[in-house]
Write a protein that holds these residues in place. Sequence first.
Motif, mmCIF file in Angstrom:
data_model
loop_
_atom_site.group_PDB
_atom_site.id
_atom_site.type_symbol
_atom_site.label_atom_id
_atom_site.label_comp_id
_atom_site.label_asym_id
_atom_site.label_seq_id
_atom_site.Cartn_x
_atom_site.Cartn_y
_atom_site.Cartn_z
ATOM 1 N N TYR B 32 54.565 17.938 27.144
ATOM 2 C CA TYR B 32 55.431 17.091 26.335
ATOM 3 C C TYR B 32 54.668 16.864 25.032
ATOM 4 O O TYR B 32 53.539 16.387 25.051
ATOM 5 C CB TYR B 32 55.705 15.760 27.026
ATOM 6 C CG TYR B 32 56.482 15.861 28.315
ATOM 7 C CD1 TYR B 32 56.460 14.815 29.232
ATOM 8 C CD2 TYR B 32 57.250 16.968 28.609
ATOM 9 C CE1 TYR B 32 57.175 14.877 30.420
ATOM 10 C CE2 TYR B 32 57.970 17.045 29.805
ATOM 11 C CZ TYR B 32 57.932 15.995 30.702
ATOM 12 O OH TYR B 32 58.640 16.052 31.862
ATOM 13 N N ASP B 94 51.397 14.553 25.966
ATOM 14 C CA ASP B 94 51.466 13.587 27.047
ATOM 15 C C ASP B 94 50.330 13.794 28.032
ATOM 16 O O ASP B 94 49.962 14.930 28.328
ATOM 17 C CB ASP B 94 52.784 13.758 27.780
ATOM 18 C CG ASP B 94 52.775 13.070 29.123
ATOM 19 O OD1 ASP B 94 52.728 11.838 29.126
ATOM 20 O OD2 ASP B 94 52.785 13.773 30.155
ATOM 21 N N GLN B 95 49.805 12.730 28.557
ATOM 22 C CA GLN B 95 48.766 12.810 29.583
ATOM 23 C C GLN B 95 49.366 12.405 30.918
ATOM 24 O O GLN B 95 49.305 11.246 31.304
ATOM 25 C CB GLN B 95 47.600 11.890 29.201
ATOM 26 C CG GLN B 95 46.447 11.910 30.178
ATOM 27 C CD GLN B 95 45.287 11.037 29.723
ATOM 28 O OE1 GLN B 95 44.397 11.522 29.056
ATOM 29 N NE2 GLN B 95 45.320 9.762 30.060
ATOM 30 N N GLY B 97 52.268 11.868 31.975
ATOM 31 C CA GLY B 97 53.307 10.848 32.022
ATOM 32 C C GLY B 97 52.851 9.447 31.741
ATOM 33 O O GLY B 97 53.571 8.493 32.007
ATOM 34 N N THR B 98 51.679 9.293 31.194
ATOM 35 C CA THR B 98 51.220 7.943 30.875
ATOM 36 C C THR B 98 50.907 7.851 29.394
ATOM 37 O O THR B 98 51.797 7.836 28.568
ATOM 38 C CB THR B 98 49.991 7.571 31.721
ATOM 39 O OG1 THR B 98 48.961 8.540 31.509
ATOM 40 C CG2 THR B 98 50.357 7.527 33.189
ATOM 41 N N ALA B 99 49.659 7.788 29.051
ATOM 42 C CA ALA B 99 49.285 7.631 27.657
ATOM 43 C C ALA B 99 49.326 8.969 26.934
ATOM 44 O O ALA B 99 49.513 10.024 27.531
ATOM 45 C CB ALA B 99 47.883 7.030 27.571
ATOM 46 N N LEU B 100 49.170 8.912 25.634
ATOM 47 C CA LEU B 100 49.185 10.104 24.798
ATOM 48 C C LEU B 100 47.769 10.489 24.397
ATOM 49 O O LEU B 100 46.913 9.631 24.193
ATOM 50 C CB LEU B 100 50.014 9.847 23.544
ATOM 51 C CG LEU B 100 51.495 9.543 23.762
ATOM 52 C CD1 LEU B 100 52.153 9.128 22.449
ATOM 53 C CD2 LEU B 100 52.214 10.745 24.354
#
Lengths: 115, 112
Positions: B32, B94-95, B97-100
């Motif tokens: 993402y 995206d990491q 689905g959490t932080a970028l």
Amino acid sequence: GAGVSQSPSNKVTEKGKDVELRCDPISGHTALYWYRQSLGQGLEFLIYFQGNSAPDKSGLPSDRFSAERTGGSVSTLTIQRTQQEDSAVYLCASSTTSGSLNEQFFGPGTRLTVL
Amino acid sequence: AQSVTQPDIHITVSEGASLELRCNYSYGATPYLFWYVQSPGQGLQLLLKYFSGDTLVQGIKGFEAEFKRSQSSFNLRKPSVHWSDAAEYFCAVDQAGTALIFGKGTTLSVSS
């Protein structure tokens, strides 16, 4: 509506002092993120809260850094015994829920200067 | 581990000229990808994002980006730059689905 707000906008402190940085996310947003933006390092993830789940602290650089989120809303990032290398802009972001499908909205940041 | 590289630290473009900002990523699965812009003294604003499907994505302010899996790239483009586009641009992945995870940014200057 109101965006993400952060306070203070600027903070100057002496080495060794503790500081608290505050983030007010957008109302209704369950996910909250802290990032640090420093010269030469770009934007680094620090910590992430999602609802009532245990926070993801994997980005915190040392045990001098901690954060809490009260009532699923306001968050405070605390840096103990500040060092000069902690000087940076600390950014907070929130999103409606976790996951990349949900845009993160960023606050204007708190510029921290450690003398 | 995921990473993002923005090879150009600073780019200067003439007003009205076209723009391309480069971004390369390292990620094991389908990424993402995002582009954010930060104007002086302002917070980060999302320009566009890629999740799946069409490899060319349109964003705000006339920006677009093309996802090229074979080159692990997600370059940002604009056909005609305006002086108000001068800012710092960040590519992010995206990491899980959490932080970028952000690149280190490219500063864009626009000359008249």
